[in-house]
Design a protein around this motif. Structure first.
Motif, PDB file in Angstrom:
ATOM      1  N   ASP A 144       0.310   1.081   7.159  1.00 44.22           N
ATOM      2  CA  ASP A 144       0.212   0.880   6.342  1.00 44.22           C
ATOM      3  C   ASP A 144      -1.838   2.107   6.148  1.00 44.22           C
ATOM      4  O   ASP A 144      -2.001   2.771   5.512  1.00 44.22           O
ATOM      5  CB  ASP A 144       0.198  -0.437   5.137  1.00 44.22           C
ATOM      6  N   TRP A 159       2.022   5.436  -0.604  1.00 44.28           N
ATOM      7  CA  TRP A 159       1.377   6.633  -0.359  1.00 44.28           C
ATOM      8  C   TRP A 159       0.456   6.804  -0.873  1.00 44.28           C
ATOM      9  O   TRP A 159       0.124   7.457  -1.174  1.00 44.28           O
ATOM     10  CB  TRP A 159       2.587   7.782  -0.545  1.00 44.28           C
ATOM     11  N   LEU A 179       0.704  -1.601   0.138  1.00 41.73           N
ATOM     12  CA  LEU A 179      -0.080   0.199   0.100  1.00 41.73           C
ATOM     13  C   LEU A 179       0.646   1.099   0.040  1.00 41.73           C
ATOM     14  O   LEU A 179       1.384   1.870   1.139  1.00 41.73           O
ATOM     15  CB  LEU A 179      -1.314   0.079   1.083  1.00 41.73           C
ATOM     16  N   LEU A 186      -6.805   5.766  -1.368  1.00 42.46           N
ATOM     17  CA  LEU A 186      -8.207   5.137  -0.786  1.00 42.46           C
ATOM     18  C   LEU A 186      -8.585   6.205   0.347  1.00 42.46           C
ATOM     19  O   LEU A 186     -10.009   6.580   0.868  1.00 42.46           O
ATOM     20  CB  LEU A 186      -7.404   4.282   0.178  1.00 42.46           C
ATOM     21  N   ALA A 187      -7.642   6.949   1.058  1.00 46.43           N
ATOM     22  CA  ALA A 187      -8.186   8.728   1.662  1.00 46.43           C
ATOM     23  C   ALA A 187      -9.083   8.886   1.328  1.00 46.43           C
ATOM     24  O   ALA A 187     -10.316   9.620   1.378  1.00 46.43           O
ATOM     25  CB  ALA A 187      -6.677   9.138   2.250  1.00 46.43           C
ATOM     26  N   ARG A 235      -1.334   4.759   8.017  1.00 43.59           N
ATOM     27  CA  ARG A 235      -0.544   6.115   7.690  1.00 43.59           C
ATOM     28  C   ARG A 235      -2.711   6.577   5.925  1.00 43.59           C
ATOM     29  O   ARG A 235      -2.630   7.818   6.445  1.00 43.59           O
ATOM     30  CB  ARG A 235      -0.050   5.273   6.194  1.00 43.59           C
ATOM     31  N   THR A 236      -3.239   5.646   5.967  1.00 45.50           N
ATOM     32  CA  THR A 236      -4.237   5.909   5.413  1.00 45.50           C
ATOM     33  C   THR A 236      -5.194   6.889   6.640  1.00 45.50           C
ATOM     34  O   THR A 236      -6.071   7.564   5.667  1.00 45.50           O
ATOM     35  CB  THR A 236      -5.425   4.257   4.545  1.00 45.50           C
ATOM     36  N   GLU A 251      -6.580  10.433   5.967  1.00 44.56           N
ATOM     37  CA  GLU A 251      -7.417  11.151   5.824  1.00 44.56           C
ATOM     38  C   GLU A 251      -8.084  12.079   6.840  1.00 44.56           C
ATOM     39  O   GLU A 251      -8.521  13.306   6.149  1.00 44.56           O
ATOM     40  CB  GLU A 251      -8.352  10.083   6.521  1.00 44.56           C
ATOM     41  N   ASP A 307      -1.453   5.142  -3.344  1.00 45.86           N
ATOM     42  CA  ASP A 307      -2.433   4.117  -2.669  1.00 45.86           C
ATOM     43  C   ASP A 307      -3.418   4.249  -1.725  1.00 45.86           C
ATOM     44  O   ASP A 307      -4.428   4.273  -1.640  1.00 45.86           O
ATOM     45  CB  ASP A 307      -2.385   2.817  -2.682  1.00 45.86           C
ATOM     46  N   ALA A 308      -2.433   5.584  -0.639  1.00 50.08           N
ATOM     47  CA  ALA A 308      -3.205   5.273   0.555  1.00 50.08           C
ATOM     48  C   ALA A 308      -3.795   6.696   0.981  1.00 50.08           C
ATOM     49  O   ALA A 308      -5.432   7.020   0.896  1.00 50.08           O
ATOM     50  CB  ALA A 308      -1.918   5.069   1.810  1.00 50.08           C
ATOM     51  N   ASN A 366     -12.516   7.606   1.045  1.00 45.25           N
ATOM     52  CA  ASN A 366     -13.466   7.534   1.917  1.00 45.25           C
ATOM     53  C   ASN A 366     -14.021   8.579   2.613  1.00 45.25           C
ATOM     54  O   ASN A 366     -15.191   9.058   2.866  1.00 45.25           O
ATOM     55  CB  ASN A 366     -12.420   6.380   3.292  1.00 45.25           C
TER      56      ASN A 366
END
Length: 452
Positions: A363, A12, A10, A18-19, A366-367, A371, A14-15, A22
């Protein structure tokens, strides 16, 4: 699968995606959280901007001259060492001359030297009853009149003088037909402080008396009369007089009176200046400038104690306003913590799936931190913009008031450092607020995906 994918399932980027997904997936909750941060940041920015502006206005006057860093200079009794022990005029007041004004203006630490001219004045207000204690017989024997002093100053520099407008405005610089009056003068006509505005627009007659002796050697007076409109009511400490006028009008009246017979009017001042208002370059120069002017033989006074008190209270106000803003940000941080804790509870299955496919604790941590930072930075940016707009609105209201007082307005620029600190501070505070929920999410075991 590359070694990078195995080592870092995962990344940075990607994180971050994803954040962001969300945040957008729950727009209602995200909007409320961002709004809370924005309101707190707006309050914090507006308060600090207004506090810094207020501090800058007062302290800049202290640093660059003005009424708070001003020194009033008046004639003082000459010292024996200056005159000699056998001088018959020992102890007589030393007049303020043009040469003295020029010498004071050349002193180190002096920004400006504004002259103050006073002239004896007979005030007649038609259709107004004069209080019995204020009535004297007018020199030419025709009408009852009030005797006072006219104070003339350079009204183009009114903001640098100790003058406060209570009603109306100050006379136009150079005007020979406009004056402002003090509440003390109005009280002689029975006008109280609650009815000061009633004096505006009234036309009064102002007489500059001159003493002379008639052919029989009898002392008498005649006056030089002008008609002037009262355009304002002021509280002023530039000179001891109830009428504030332009410098040309006061100078002309003074010259008329001073040209009279000194044996008749012994009180008529012969010097063109009743005093000077000296602006120092800064608070630190006031004491030194006062000392140098005193060494020239003149009396000085300055509101140094008031200056220190004002400076202290300005700092107190800045601290209080900043504290209120910090409290607002802390409340917003609690909102972020609560929102992320709710997100952790709702996304337990998602977190478990991420763990099942190889995501590590850091990971997931980090996500959630990304966020929180996104929410904080977005709210901080929106709130900072709103805060600056609020500060400008308040400044516009203050400008209107200062303009009505004949004073210079305030200017609020864009404090880029404050903007940067507000946005970065909101993001940083959001990271701290999101740390506990993020750590809690990171510690969830992979089996959560199976159990739910």
């Amino acid at each position: 699968m590359s070694s990078r994918d195995i080592d870092d399932p995962l990344s940075w980027s990607d994180a971050f995606r994803l954040a962001l997904r969300n945040v957008l997936r729950r727009p209602g909750r995200a909007a409320l959280t961002v709004t809370a941060v924005a309101l707190a940041a707006a309050l914090f920015t507006a308060m600090l901007t207004m506090a810094a502006t207020a501090q800058g206005r007062v302290l800049n006057q202290l640093a660059n001259g003005g009424p708070l860093a001003g020194i009033q200079v008046a004639a003082a009794a000459a010292q024996p060492s200056q005159l000699g022990s056998d001088n018959p005029t020992q102890g007589a007041p030393k007049p303020i001359t043009q040469a003295a004004r020029s010498r004071i203006s050349r002193l180190a630490g002096v920004v400006s030297v504004l002259p103050i001219v006073t002239a004896q004045t007979v005030v007649i207000w038609p259709n107004h009853t004069v209080a019995p204690s204020a009535v004297r017989h007018e020199p030419e024997g025709s009408r009852g009149a009030v005797f006072d002093e006219m104070v003339g100053v350079d009204l183009s520099h009114a903001a640098d003088l100790p003058i406060t407008i209570l009603e109306g405005r100050i006379p136009a610089p150079g005007s020979l037909t406009e004056v402002a009056v003090t509440p003390a003068l109005l009280s002689k006509y029975g006008i109280s402080r609650t009815h000061l505005a009633s004096a505006l627009g009234a036309v009064v007659e102002l007489g500059a008396p001159r003493g002379f002796r008639d052919p029989g050697g009898v002392a008498a007076f005649r006056s030089r009369w002008t008609r002037a409109t009262i355009v304002g009511v002021v509280a002023q400490e530039a000179g001891a007089g109830g009428v504030l006028a332009s410098l040309p009008l006061a100078t002309a009246n003074h010259a008329w009176t001073a040209a009279g017979d000194p044996s008749v009017d012994t009180d008529a001042p012969r010097s063109p200046y009743a005093g000077l208002f000296v602006s120092a370059r800064g608070l630190g120069q006031v004491s030194q400038v006062r000392s140098e002017i005193t060494s020239l033989g003149y009396s000085t006074s300055a509101p140094e104690n008031i200056i220190t008190t004002v400076e202290r209270y300005v700092h107190v106000v800045e601290i209080v306003l900043g504290g209120v803003g910090v409290i607002a940000l802390a409340i917003a941080a609690l909102g972020i913590t609560n929102a992320l804790l709710a997100a952790v509870r709702e996304r337990r299955r998602e977190i478990g799936i991420l763990k099942a496919v190889g995501a590590r604790d850091r990971d997931v941590l980090r996500t959630f931190l990304i966020e929180a930072a996104v929410i904080g930075a977005l709210g901080g940016l929106i709130g900072t913009i709103i805060g600056l707009l609020l500060a400008r609105i308040v400044a516009a209201v203050v400008d209107g008031y200062l303009a009505s007082q004949g004073l210079a307005g305030v200017h609020i620029g864009i404090p880029y450092l404050l903007v940067l600190l507000a946005v970065a501070g909101s993001a940083g505070l959001s990271l701290l607020a999101g740390l506990f929920p993020a750590r809690r999410a990171a510690r969830l075991p992979a089996r959560e995906a199976i159990e739910l």
